[in-house]
Write a protein that holds these residues in place. Structure first.
Motif, short mmCIF file in Angstrom:
data_model
loop_
_atom_site.label_atom_id
_atom_site.label_comp_id
_atom_site.label_asym_id
_atom_site.label_seq_id
_atom_site.Cartn_x
_atom_site.Cartn_y
_atom_site.Cartn_z
N LYS A 31 -52.10 54.01 -35.43
CA LYS A 31 -51.76 52.70 -35.12
C LYS A 31 -51.48 52.87 -33.49
O LYS A 31 -51.07 53.60 -32.79
N ARG A 32 -52.16 51.80 -32.84
CA ARG A 32 -51.89 51.76 -31.26
C ARG A 32 -50.49 51.05 -31.16
O ARG A 32 -50.09 50.14 -31.65
N VAL A 33 -50.11 51.77 -29.92
CA VAL A 33 -48.57 51.17 -29.69
C VAL A 33 -48.79 51.01 -28.11
O VAL A 33 -49.64 51.29 -27.51
N THR A 34 -47.88 49.98 -27.48
CA THR A 34 -47.83 49.97 -26.37
C THR A 34 -46.64 50.84 -25.52
O THR A 34 -45.99 51.83 -26.29
N VAL A 35 -46.54 50.64 -24.07
CA VAL A 35 -45.77 51.56 -23.31
C VAL A 35 -44.33 51.45 -23.76
O VAL A 35 -43.43 52.67 -24.14
N ASN A 36 -43.78 50.17 -24.17
CA ASN A 36 -42.40 50.03 -24.61
C ASN A 36 -42.13 50.44 -26.01
O ASN A 36 -41.04 50.97 -26.38
N GLU A 37 -43.15 50.25 -26.89
CA GLU A 37 -42.97 50.91 -28.07
C GLU A 37 -42.90 52.20 -28.04
O GLU A 37 -42.20 52.87 -28.95
N ALA A 38 -43.90 52.92 -27.51
CA ALA A 38 -43.93 54.36 -27.36
C ALA A 38 -42.51 54.91 -26.93
O ALA A 38 -41.95 56.01 -27.27
N ALA A 39 -41.98 54.17 -25.70
CA ALA A 39 -40.72 54.60 -25.14
C ALA A 39 -39.68 54.45 -26.27
O ALA A 39 -38.57 55.20 -26.41
N ALA B 198 -42.47 66.72 -17.47
CA ALA B 198 -41.81 65.31 -17.12
C ALA B 198 -41.29 64.83 -18.20
O ALA B 198 -40.22 64.28 -18.23
N LEU B 199 -41.78 64.72 -19.62
CA LEU B 199 -41.37 64.04 -20.58
C LEU B 199 -40.33 64.99 -21.23
O LEU B 199 -39.25 64.53 -21.35
N CYS B 200 -40.53 66.12 -21.46
CA CYS B 200 -39.37 67.04 -21.87
C CYS B 200 -38.32 66.94 -21.12
O CYS B 200 -36.94 66.82 -21.54
N HIS B 201 -38.42 66.84 -19.74
CA HIS B 201 -37.00 66.84 -18.93
C HIS B 201 -36.20 65.31 -18.89
O HIS B 201 -35.24 65.31 -19.23
N ALA B 202 -37.08 64.40 -19.25
CA ALA B 202 -36.54 63.18 -19.22
C ALA B 202 -35.79 62.95 -20.68
O ALA B 202 -34.80 62.32 -20.55
N LEU B 203 -36.26 63.58 -21.54
CA LEU B 203 -35.77 63.43 -22.90
C LEU B 203 -34.43 64.32 -22.84
O LEU B 203 -33.36 64.09 -23.23
N GLN B 204 -34.60 65.33 -22.10
CA GLN B 204 -33.08 66.32 -22.05
C GLN B 204 -32.19 65.45 -21.22
O GLN B 204 -31.07 65.91 -21.61
N SER B 205 -32.83 64.79 -20.10
CA SER B 205 -31.64 64.00 -19.41
C SER B 205 -31.15 63.06 -20.16
O SER B 205 -30.07 62.56 -19.82
N LEU B 206 -31.65 62.42 -21.24
CA LEU B 206 -31.18 61.60 -22.00
C LEU B 206 -30.12 62.20 -23.11
O LEU B 206 -29.86 61.55 -24.15
N GLY B 207 -30.19 63.51 -23.11
CA GLY B 207 -29.18 64.09 -24.12
C GLY B 207 -29.83 64.77 -25.16
O GLY B 207 -29.24 65.14 -26.41
N MET C 106 -47.17 58.25 -18.16
CA MET C 106 -45.98 58.98 -18.51
C MET C 106 -44.87 58.53 -17.55
O MET C 106 -43.76 58.26 -18.13
N LEU C 107 -45.34 58.05 -16.34
CA LEU C 107 -44.34 57.49 -15.56
C LEU C 107 -43.83 56.21 -16.06
O LEU C 107 -42.65 55.93 -16.11
N GLN C 108 -44.66 55.25 -16.71
CA GLN C 108 -44.43 53.96 -17.13
C GLN C 108 -43.42 53.99 -18.63
O GLN C 108 -42.72 53.47 -18.69
N VAL C 109 -43.74 55.18 -19.10
CA VAL C 109 -43.06 55.74 -20.47
C VAL C 109 -41.71 55.97 -20.31
O VAL C 109 -40.62 55.57 -20.74
N ILE C 110 -41.56 56.82 -18.97
CA ILE C 110 -40.38 57.43 -18.79
C ILE C 110 -39.36 56.31 -18.25
O ILE C 110 -38.10 56.20 -18.52
N GLU C 111 -40.01 55.35 -17.31
CA GLU C 111 -39.17 54.50 -17.01
C GLU C 111 -38.66 53.69 -17.97
O GLU C 111 -37.56 53.01 -18.09
N ALA C 112 -39.67 53.32 -19.17
CA ALA C 112 -39.26 52.20 -20.21
C ALA C 112 -38.07 52.81 -20.95
O ALA C 112 -37.39 52.41 -21.71
N MET C 113 -38.20 54.28 -21.06
CA MET C 113 -36.97 55.15 -21.89
C MET C 113 -35.66 54.87 -21.07
O MET C 113 -34.76 55.33 -21.50
N GLY C 114 -35.73 54.44 -19.70
CA GLY C 114 -34.27 54.47 -19.02
C GLY C 114 -33.99 55.78 -18.52
O GLY C 114 -32.81 55.93 -17.96
N ALA C 115 -34.86 56.77 -18.55
CA ALA C 115 -34.45 57.91 -17.75
C ALA C 115 -34.60 57.90 -16.27
O ALA C 115 -35.60 56.99 -15.80
N LYS C 116 -33.88 58.66 -15.36
CA LYS C 116 -33.95 58.50 -13.97
C LYS C 116 -35.43 59.34 -13.60
O LYS C 116 -35.52 60.40 -14.10
#
Lengths: 323, 323
Positions: free
Chosen positions: A3-11, A38-47, A131-141
């Protein structure tokens, strides 16, 4: 069928998940490592609990991306593959996960679907741009660790902004990542400039062993296990060797054959605007991007060159035309 | 003493002028040519008469910037030098203009004043970055001709966004120029990728002739007239050879000595973060940037290396420390 997903859906999937196992491709390069860590660190930064898995060890030159991101042990509840164009590229030790990938984030036009959900954007020169777009959409710094990882991915996959996959967006993202603290100069120096003396030696030997075919439009450089032994080169000394052939004036198709210890040849094809590397390698059971692709061939070096030239003639018929 | 001017003041001087002669530096590179021809085309697009003068012929690889910009003959009423750090660098045939330059636009921190008005911004990695600001302030359209010229200047002076002089602004300007039509990929391919077979041959010979000094932190590569003859290399095959020495792992100071036909040596110094190339060459009567500088030395190769090593020891005393 994925199933194809968008950046926001993936985030949204990632921010809803926990205990995330991130899979990167075998023979890892700057883009898969940078995207994964980068994704691993972003997820960790979100707890969240997250770690990265790779079939191969992370080469020494990329370790600066790894050292800042703890890798806890846990039972995965969500599996995300990044920059993995085909489940085969997970490598042997990660094959058990091949059919259970929840989300894959990839930028290869040649992607072969194997995952439940797919975020694919082949207009992005580097997976790190998605990944930059996804991490920004996840709300991580976007902190310095993430900036270093994503800058590395972008720089390595675009040949430091030199290749045709570089767009205005690539440059704007690089600017943003530099402002977020990416240490562009030491990264570029480590990725592109510094060569060991063994590498310099290997380059000399390899340059002496280039054959030309098809009105000098096809250049084949064969790197043998003997040359590698003589030069003292190690695995990470091999990177960036394959583009050398394509850099010669008048060459449409540049090929590096690397003799493997099992007798097979790893084939790297680099092309300019006149030829499609993915089409050539596709005929030989491999794949990749239009300007850079690869495959593995068996046989003597003469047999391998014959197979390869046959594929080049089929994929690029104009190469034999005399002008 | 020159009067310092701002971007807007420089633009106002140029829009008030006509019959503008633009002077670029001898041994012209991508940045001086790109800056000069972009300005020439911008002035012409505003209905003015303008041409570019250079002591040397424009090398073949840069001709795409020249061909789009007519070069009429006229008696100059305003003289503007671009990317010229010192009036000596105008070269012999342009010396008659050295004391009559109305405006110089430059980015060299080592600039020696010779002009009436000076727009200097050493924070810009390429002079073309200042030129983009000036041309915009002049109210000229950034069309494809200007975009190609300025992109070339930026890309060549920053090592395609690899060197430490690359900033977020450099990337944003590159994005802007690509959107204005700059043909980034063919330009980068021509500037950085393509090597003639003679150049490949010369590189092999030069790599075999590197000497190491000071705990291998200083690498000296000597390119002799014999090597140039054997390889069949021409002038434009020499570019980009000097950074090779600095690329070797552990090297702080990379030096290329090029034997000239008159017996002198043209010295190119490239450094990493541990050493200042301009300081080294400053001690030898030359100059340049912190990471890339040059000078000319006379004597036998042994005498030249001795002079050079002495300057390296004075400018970089830590290079001889054993760690």
């Amino acid at each position: 069928m994925s199933k194809r997903v968008t950046v926001n859906e993936a985030a949204a999937m990632l921010t809803a998940a926990d205990r995330v196992l991130i899979l990167i491709h075998q023979f890892p390069d700057g883009d898969t490592i940078g995207s994964g860590f980068a994704l691993c660190h972003a997820l960790q930064s979100l707890g969240k609990t997250a770690r990265v898995a790779c079939h191969d060890a992370i080469p020494e030159k990329y370790r600066y991306m790894v050292s800042a991101v703890p890798q806890p042990a846990f039972e995965p509840a969500f599996i995300c593959a990044v920059d993995v164009a085909d489940s085969k590229l997970l490598g042997e030790s990660l094959q058990p996960y091949a059919d259970t990938v929840d989300l894959c984030i990839d930028h290869h036009g040649s992607h072969r679907e194997f995952e439940r959900h797919l975020l694919l954007d082949a207009s992005m020169g580097a997976n790190a741009m998605i990944m930059l777009q996804v991490i920004e959409a996840m709300g991580a710094k976007i902190d310095q660790t993430i900036a270093d990882c994503l800058y590395t991915g972008i720089a390595t996959d675009t040949g430091c902004f030199k290749y045709s996959n570089t767009t205005p967006l690539t440059h704007r993202m690089a600017a943003q990542l530099m402002e977020a603290g990416a240490q562009a100069e030491p990264i570029n120096r480590a990725m592109f400039d510094i060569k060991s003396r063994a590498r310099m030696h290997l380059e000399k030997l390899a340059l002496q062993a280039i054959s030309f075919y098809d009105n000098d439009r096809c250049a084949v450089m064969c790197v043998t296990t003997d040359m590698i032994r003589e030069s003292g080169a190690e695995e990470n000394d091999m990177e960036g060797l394959s583009p050398l052939t394509r850099q010669i004036e008048g060459v449409w198709v540049g090929v590096m054959l690397r003799e493997k210890t099992d007798g097979d040849y790893k084939v790297s094809v680099r092309t300019g605007a006149h030829a499609d590397a993915a089409a050539i390698c596709g005929l030989l059971g491999g794949g990749g991007h239009p300007r850079a692709a690869g495959c593995t061939l068996s046989g003597s070096v003469e047999e391998v060159i014959a197979q390869l030239r046959d594929a080049v003639h089929r994929a690029v018929p104009r190469i034999t035309e005399v002008t």
